[in-house]
Design a protein around this motif. Structure first.
Motif, short mmCIF file in Angstrom:
data_model
loop_
_atom_site.label_atom_id
_atom_site.label_comp_id
_atom_site.label_asym_id
_atom_site.label_seq_id
_atom_site.Cartn_x
_atom_site.Cartn_y
_atom_site.Cartn_z
N LEU A 130 30.52 -40.20 36.21
CA LEU A 130 30.96 -39.45 37.25
C LEU A 130 31.91 -38.08 36.75
O LEU A 130 32.49 -38.34 36.05
CB LEU A 130 31.73 -40.20 38.33
CG LEU A 130 31.36 -41.04 39.38
CD1 LEU A 130 31.89 -41.93 40.14
CD2 LEU A 130 30.08 -40.29 40.14
N LEU A 131 31.67 -37.05 37.60
CA LEU A 131 32.43 -35.83 37.26
C LEU A 131 32.91 -35.32 38.77
O LEU A 131 32.12 -35.32 39.76
CB LEU A 131 31.65 -34.67 36.68
CG LEU A 131 31.32 -34.90 35.20
CD1 LEU A 131 30.43 -33.69 34.68
CD2 LEU A 131 32.49 -35.08 34.39
N GLY A 132 33.94 -34.73 38.90
CA GLY A 132 34.52 -34.15 39.91
C GLY A 132 35.07 -32.54 39.72
O GLY A 132 35.77 -32.57 38.53
N THR A 133 34.97 -31.73 40.45
CA THR A 133 35.54 -30.36 40.46
C THR A 133 36.66 -30.40 41.22
O THR A 133 37.12 -30.88 42.21
CB THR A 133 34.39 -29.34 40.67
OG1 THR A 133 34.05 -29.35 42.12
CG2 THR A 133 33.17 -29.41 39.95
N MET A 134 37.38 -29.11 40.76
CA MET A 134 38.73 -28.97 41.66
C MET A 134 38.79 -27.50 41.91
O MET A 134 38.61 -26.61 41.33
CB MET A 134 39.71 -29.05 40.31
CG MET A 134 41.21 -28.84 40.92
SD MET A 134 42.37 -29.56 39.27
CE MET A 134 42.19 -28.21 38.42
N ALA A 135 38.87 -27.69 43.22
CA ALA A 135 39.03 -26.44 43.90
C ALA A 135 40.17 -26.67 45.39
O ALA A 135 40.15 -27.94 45.86
CB ALA A 135 38.02 -25.65 44.59
N GLY A 136 41.08 -25.88 45.34
CA GLY A 136 42.10 -26.24 46.38
C GLY A 136 43.64 -26.37 45.69
O GLY A 136 43.89 -25.80 44.72
N GLY A 137 44.11 -27.40 46.26
CA GLY A 137 45.52 -27.88 45.64
C GLY A 137 45.29 -28.71 44.33
O GLY A 137 44.50 -29.48 44.29
N ALA A 138 45.69 -28.14 43.21
CA ALA A 138 45.24 -28.84 41.75
C ALA A 138 45.81 -30.28 41.91
O ALA A 138 45.20 -31.16 41.56
CB ALA A 138 45.81 -28.11 40.63
N ALA A 139 46.94 -30.37 42.27
CA ALA A 139 47.71 -31.73 42.51
C ALA A 139 46.81 -32.95 43.25
O ALA A 139 46.66 -34.00 42.82
CB ALA A 139 49.15 -31.73 43.11
N ASP A 140 46.39 -32.21 44.39
CA ASP A 140 45.61 -33.29 45.40
C ASP A 140 44.26 -33.79 44.73
O ASP A 140 43.90 -34.79 44.79
CB ASP A 140 45.35 -32.49 46.55
CG ASP A 140 46.58 -32.29 47.54
OD1 ASP A 140 47.60 -32.90 47.50
OD2 ASP A 140 46.72 -31.31 48.31
N VAL A 148 40.10 -42.56 42.73
CA VAL A 148 38.78 -42.72 42.84
C VAL A 148 38.44 -43.34 41.43
O VAL A 148 37.46 -44.44 41.60
CB VAL A 148 38.00 -41.59 43.20
CG1 VAL A 148 36.21 -42.26 43.27
CG2 VAL A 148 38.42 -41.36 44.75
N ALA A 149 38.80 -42.84 40.45
CA ALA A 149 38.27 -43.51 39.29
C ALA A 149 38.73 -44.94 38.94
O ALA A 149 37.98 -45.81 38.50
CB ALA A 149 38.77 -42.68 37.88
N MET A 150 39.89 -45.11 39.25
CA MET A 150 40.55 -46.46 39.37
C MET A 150 39.82 -47.65 40.29
O MET A 150 39.66 -48.58 39.81
CB MET A 150 41.98 -46.54 39.68
CG MET A 150 42.74 -47.61 39.62
SD MET A 150 44.24 -47.82 40.56
CE MET A 150 43.61 -48.01 42.29
N MET A 189 33.40 -30.99 44.54
CA MET A 189 32.12 -31.31 44.23
C MET A 189 31.91 -32.63 43.27
O MET A 189 32.75 -32.67 42.35
CB MET A 189 31.14 -30.44 43.81
CG MET A 189 30.90 -29.17 44.60
SD MET A 189 29.91 -27.53 43.71
CE MET A 189 31.40 -27.11 42.43
N PHE A 190 31.45 -33.56 44.03
CA PHE A 190 31.46 -34.95 43.34
C PHE A 190 29.92 -35.16 42.55
O PHE A 190 28.95 -35.03 43.40
CB PHE A 190 31.45 -35.97 44.27
CG PHE A 190 32.77 -37.08 44.03
CD1 PHE A 190 34.03 -36.70 43.47
CD2 PHE A 190 32.37 -38.39 43.80
CE1 PHE A 190 34.71 -37.61 43.12
CE2 PHE A 190 33.27 -39.48 43.39
CZ PHE A 190 34.52 -38.99 42.89
N THR A 191 29.77 -35.37 41.45
CA THR A 191 28.53 -35.47 40.83
C THR A 191 28.35 -36.52 39.76
O THR A 191 29.31 -36.93 39.07
CB THR A 191 27.97 -34.11 40.25
OG1 THR A 191 26.52 -34.31 39.81
CG2 THR A 191 28.81 -33.60 39.18
#
Length: 309
Positions: A130-140, A148-150, A189-191
């Motif tokens: 699984l990969l996730g991208t980051m847009a918006g607040g970096a901390a969130d 979710v990984a956990m 984006m979750f892929t």
């Protein structure tokens, strides 16, 4: 009704203060810990056994002292808009093609007009599929995607198999629905790849969850869409997909001041894995390469008469 905002002067306001833990036996009953079997039932866990525990639910966030958090956020936007209107920008994109999913992102982090970094890793490697991208607040984005990984790991321990990409995306969407209106800022984006092949989802802080073939997220997404819509084909080869992703990000960084730095490209295969294709491609160098490919020299202005000469 007037609300007292003095509690926000506390430097710890909004931070997660504590986490609870749960024994492995509660999460995955089929797992037997040798250290646990050696301890009498009436005795408490020893320190060594506590190290074998898995962290589970139980976040304790410090929130505003009001019962209606959503209404509080709405009032806060009116009374102190700069606290909630984050000045952010990025360009991330992903699209499906015949060999899986191609993910390309820039690496610039901004604080308003200030460029704080050009080396941010905006693809979060959740696990081996699984990969996730980051847009918006970096901390969130970082916090909840790691959470979710956990949860995916806990699911695997409980059931003996990995969750599907759709299920993992629903985990994140469920969290966003629970915290909807609380002031989170996230567009991801979750892929990933499972038994059905590679798939792509978009999830944001309003609990929107979309299944699609092509997404571009962030302030530079409009410019990236222009390149993608013109050149995207599902039957592309891997090399063609990589070149398209790099060109779309480079085009967006040239036109969007909040995007820049380097381009990173990942490939999610149809066989349950992902690969890092390019780790650092300087976008400023890419601009000159693209201009040269059009037959221009340098920055394309040598043959243009300047009004200032």
């Amino acid at each position: 009704m007037d609300i007292d905002f003095s509690f926000m002067d506390n430097e710890d306001f909004g931070l997660a203060k504590s986490f609870s833990t749960a024994p492995v036996s509660l999460i995955a009953p089929q797992i037997s810990l040798a250290s646990k079997e050696q301890v009498a039932p009436e005795k408490e866990y020893t320190e060594s056994m506590e190290q074998s525990e898995i962290k589970a639910d139980g976040f304790c966030f410090k929130l505003a002292p009001t019962e209606d958090q959503v209404q509080f956020q709405r009032q806060l936007k009116t009374m102190a808009p700069k606290m909630t209107d984050f000045a952010k920008g990025t360009t991330t994109l992903a699209f499906e093609f015949k060999e899986g999913v191609l993910v390309a992102v820039d690496a610039r982090a901004t604080q308003g007009a200030f460029i704080s970094s050009n080396q941010v890793r905006k693809v979060i490697e959740i696990n081996q599929f699984l990969l996730g991208t980051m847009a918006g607040g970096a901390a969130d984005c970082q916090f909840w995607e790691k959470y979710v990984a956990m949860q995916c790991r806990v699911f695997e321990l409980r059931h003996g198999y990995q969750p599907s990409v759709a299920m993992a995306s629903m985990m994140l969407c469920g969290i966003m629905r629970q915290y909807k209106g609380y002031g989170l800022s996230m567009g991801t984006m979750f892929t990933g790849s499972d038994s059905k092949g590679a798939s792509l989802y978009y999830i944001d802080n309003d609990a929107t969850r979309l299944r699609g073939r092509l997404f571009a997220v962030g302030s530079g997404g409009t410019f990236a869409y222009g390149v993608l819509d013109t050149n995207y084909r599902y039957d592309m080869s891997l090399d063609e997909a990589v070149n398209l992703g790099v060109r779309a990000i480079a085009s967006a960084t040239y036109k969007d001041s909040a995007s820049g730095g380097v381009v990173r490209v990942y490939h999610v295969t149809n066989h349950g894995t992902w690969n890092l294709i390019h780790d650092q491609i300087d976008v400023s160098q890419l601009h000159y390469e693209f201009e040269n490919s059009k037959g221009h020299r340098g920055d394309g202005r040598e043959n243009t008469k300047s009004n200032f000469l």
